[in-house]
Design a protein around this motif. Structure first.
Motif, mmCIF file in Angstrom:
data_model
loop_
_atom_site.group_PDB
_atom_site.id
_atom_site.type_symbol
_atom_site.label_atom_id
_atom_site.label_comp_id
_atom_site.label_asym_id
_atom_site.label_seq_id
_atom_site.Cartn_x
_atom_site.Cartn_y
_atom_site.Cartn_z
ATOM 1 N N MET A 123 74.817 -43.164 -43.036
ATOM 2 C CA MET A 123 76.179 -44.454 -42.342
ATOM 3 C C MET A 123 77.024 -43.389 -41.687
ATOM 4 N N PHE A 124 76.839 -42.200 -41.129
ATOM 5 C CA PHE A 124 78.319 -40.952 -40.620
ATOM 6 C C PHE A 124 77.555 -40.747 -39.735
ATOM 7 N N GLN A 125 75.554 -41.280 -38.504
ATOM 8 C CA GLN A 125 75.808 -40.861 -37.419
ATOM 9 C C GLN A 125 76.130 -41.020 -36.717
ATOM 10 N N THR A 126 75.850 -40.237 -35.401
ATOM 11 C CA THR A 126 76.002 -40.591 -34.008
ATOM 12 C C THR A 126 74.809 -41.080 -33.421
ATOM 13 N N GLU A 128 73.210 -39.843 -30.247
ATOM 14 C CA GLU A 128 72.258 -38.968 -30.505
ATOM 15 C C GLU A 128 71.540 -37.934 -31.991
ATOM 16 N N TYR A 129 72.502 -37.921 -32.872
ATOM 17 C CA TYR A 129 71.471 -37.264 -33.852
ATOM 18 C C TYR A 129 70.674 -38.459 -34.919
ATOM 19 N N ALA A 130 71.007 -39.790 -35.185
ATOM 20 C CA ALA A 130 70.206 -40.317 -35.788
ATOM 21 C C ALA A 130 68.865 -40.657 -34.415
ATOM 22 N N HIS A 131 69.188 -40.372 -32.995
ATOM 23 C CA HIS A 131 68.011 -40.649 -32.156
ATOM 24 C C HIS A 131 66.511 -39.327 -32.370
ATOM 25 N N THR A 132 67.353 -38.131 -32.415
ATOM 26 C CA THR A 132 66.676 -37.043 -32.634
ATOM 27 C C THR A 132 66.588 -37.068 -33.605
ATOM 28 N N VAL A 133 66.777 -37.499 -34.721
ATOM 29 C CA VAL A 133 66.201 -37.545 -36.299
ATOM 30 C C VAL A 133 65.234 -38.095 -36.833
ATOM 31 N N MET A 134 65.082 -39.641 -35.773
ATOM 32 C CA MET A 134 64.036 -40.210 -35.745
ATOM 33 C C MET A 134 62.352 -40.119 -34.843
ATOM 34 N N GLY A 180 68.699 -31.177 -33.370
ATOM 35 C CA GLY A 180 68.944 -31.168 -31.077
ATOM 36 C C GLY A 180 69.685 -30.673 -31.377
ATOM 37 N N GLY A 181 70.403 -29.637 -30.176
ATOM 38 C CA GLY A 181 71.199 -29.159 -29.404
ATOM 39 C C GLY A 181 71.967 -28.791 -30.098
ATOM 40 N N PRO A 182 73.498 -27.789 -29.700
ATOM 41 C CA PRO A 182 74.407 -27.281 -29.937
ATOM 42 C C PRO A 182 75.199 -28.447 -29.924
ATOM 43 N N GLU A 183 75.154 -29.785 -28.649
ATOM 44 C CA GLU A 183 76.178 -30.080 -28.618
ATOM 45 C C GLU A 183 76.531 -31.680 -29.322
ATOM 46 N N ILE A 184 74.784 -31.823 -29.957
ATOM 47 C CA ILE A 184 74.447 -32.755 -30.437
ATOM 48 C C ILE A 184 75.634 -32.804 -32.504
ATOM 49 N N MET A 185 74.867 -31.502 -32.284
ATOM 50 C CA MET A 185 75.688 -31.059 -33.926
ATOM 51 C C MET A 185 77.237 -31.688 -33.740
ATOM 52 N N ARG A 186 77.627 -30.750 -32.579
ATOM 53 C CA ARG A 186 79.223 -30.731 -32.609
ATOM 54 C C ARG A 186 79.609 -32.089 -32.705
ATOM 55 N N LYS A 187 79.245 -33.091 -31.699
ATOM 56 C CA LYS A 187 79.764 -33.681 -31.568
ATOM 57 C C LYS A 187 79.641 -34.731 -33.082
ATOM 58 N N GLN A 188 78.301 -34.561 -33.901
ATOM 59 C CA GLN A 188 78.398 -35.095 -34.748
ATOM 60 C C GLN A 188 79.478 -34.684 -35.758
ATOM 61 N N MET A 189 79.840 -33.378 -36.376
ATOM 62 C CA MET A 189 80.252 -32.748 -37.324
ATOM 63 C C MET A 189 82.308 -32.789 -37.027
ATOM 64 N N LYS A 191 82.234 -36.014 -35.693
ATOM 65 C CA LYS A 191 82.279 -37.405 -36.621
ATOM 66 C C LYS A 191 82.711 -37.964 -37.954
ATOM 67 N N LEU A 192 81.939 -36.658 -38.459
ATOM 68 C CA LEU A 192 82.443 -36.710 -40.066
ATOM 69 C C LEU A 192 83.731 -36.545 -40.240
ATOM 70 N N ILE A 193 84.554 -35.320 -40.158
ATOM 71 C CA ILE A 193 86.201 -35.036 -39.624
ATOM 72 C C ILE A 193 86.762 -36.835 -39.496
ATOM 73 N N GLU A 194 85.680 -37.413 -38.415
ATOM 74 C CA GLU A 194 86.697 -38.986 -37.947
ATOM 75 C C GLU A 194 86.417 -39.668 -39.546
ATOM 76 N N VAL A 195 85.253 -39.340 -39.565
ATOM 77 C CA VAL A 195 85.164 -41.067 -40.565
ATOM 78 C C VAL A 195 85.731 -40.781 -41.744
ATOM 79 N N ALA A 196 86.512 -39.708 -42.636
ATOM 80 C CA ALA A 196 86.370 -39.051 -42.990
ATOM 81 C C ALA A 196 88.295 -39.439 -43.785
ATOM 82 N N ARG A 197 88.288 -39.851 -42.324
ATOM 83 C CA ARG A 197 89.990 -40.063 -41.797
ATOM 84 C C ARG A 197 90.245 -42.000 -42.718
#
Length: 293
Positions: A123-126, A128-134, A180-189, A191-197
């Motif tokens: 529910m919180f994934q970007t 890019e993160y979802a693509h990499t996980v799958m 994925g790489g650092p940028e995928i993880m940074r973007k994902q985190m 988004k976590l903060i954005e969703v928490a708003r």
């Protein structure tokens, strides 16, 4: 119409509730069948979700079973009338039945509570993160675009007029596993903060230093139903997925979730100024993990 081979979770749950009510009323399958001018075989199919029960027939059964008027009675009537049609229908060509069931259950939920130990909840994934996980989990799945589109579409329950309370407890491991790489993880985190708003979303992180904990390595989701009797637990095992509707199971997982809430760090509050933090909270841990990438 012949019995269906693959009933939906909604159809199975309605049947299970009718079986539960009939058993409590101490009525036999033959007695229930007589109310429908049918035999016990048809009652068995109804209780397995393999055939539908007409509205007037369901009304007779609920009355005979002693189900009182109220939200539970009305919810069962509505479940029987629902066609189970929604946005997920456009993905029937690629998604398994259980994934479609999950989307339908999410769309009908009045609240969602989730525990996730190893990855960011879908529910919180970007994208890019979802693509990499799958691609990592199911390397033989082929092109992942449609699967990711489905996952992104599921996120609509978080926002809009029908948004519902959503509470997630995520283990720190999900922040540390490199997807994925650092940028995928940074973007994902981020988004976590954005969703928490979102006013209906609560996110807590369970830190490593708390050690072993309730639901160790066990992801699960608690879906609130229109009434407490229709709450559902969703569990993903390595080889199968279960939807649990038994009241004892729901109570056990509810208690487990409350224990997780008590032990996890305080919820993410993106509006709180850094200097006002007292000790470590979920937001500071996410930010720390992001800066370490």
């Amino acid at each position: 119409m012949p019995p269906r081979n693959h009933p939906s979770e909604r159809q199975r749950r309605l049947g299970a509730e009718l079986r539960k009510l009939r058993t409590r009323a101490r009525m036999s399958g033959d007695e229930a069948g007589a109310l429908l001018d049918a035999d016990r075989t048809r009652v068995s199919h109804i209780e397995a979700g393999r055939v539908d029960v007409p509205r007037n027939g369901l009304y007779k059964l609920l009355r005979a079973y002693g189900c009182p008027d109220g939200p539970y009675f009305e919810a069962l009537m509505e479940m029987a009338q629902s066609r189970g049609v929604g946005w997920w229908d456009e993905f029937r060509d690629v998604m398994a039945r259980v994934a479609l069931d999950l989307a339908e259950v999410e769309s009908r939920a009045t609240s969602i509570r989730i525990h996730e130990p190893l990855c960011i909840p879908g529910m919180f994934q970007t994208e890019e993160y979802a693509h990499t996980v799958m691609e990592a989990v199911s390397p033989d799945i082929g092109p992942t675009d449609r699967f990711v589109q489905f996952r992104m579409a599921r996120q609509r329950v978080l926002a809009g007029e029908s948004s519902i309370p959503f509470h997630a407890v995520i283990h720190e491991a999900a922040l540390r596993v490199r997807v994925g790489g650092p940028e995928i993880m940074r973007k994902q985190m981020r988004k976590l903060i954005e969703v928490a708003r979102m006013p209906n979303v609560t996110i807590q992180i369970f830190p490593f230093e708390r050690g072993a904990y309730p639901a160790f390595s066990r992801p699960f989701v608690l879906f609130g139903g229109p009434t407490r009797e229709l709450d559902t637990v969703y569990i993903e095992h390595s080889l199968k997925i279960d939807f649990l509707g038994d009241g004892a199971d729901v109570d056990d997982y509810s208690k487990m979730f409350e224990r997780l809430v008590d032990l996890a760090l305080g919820p993410v509050d993106p509006e709180t100024a850094p200097e006002s933090h007292i000790g470590r909270d979920s937001l500071s841990l996410i930010q720390h993990a992001m800066y370490e990438l």
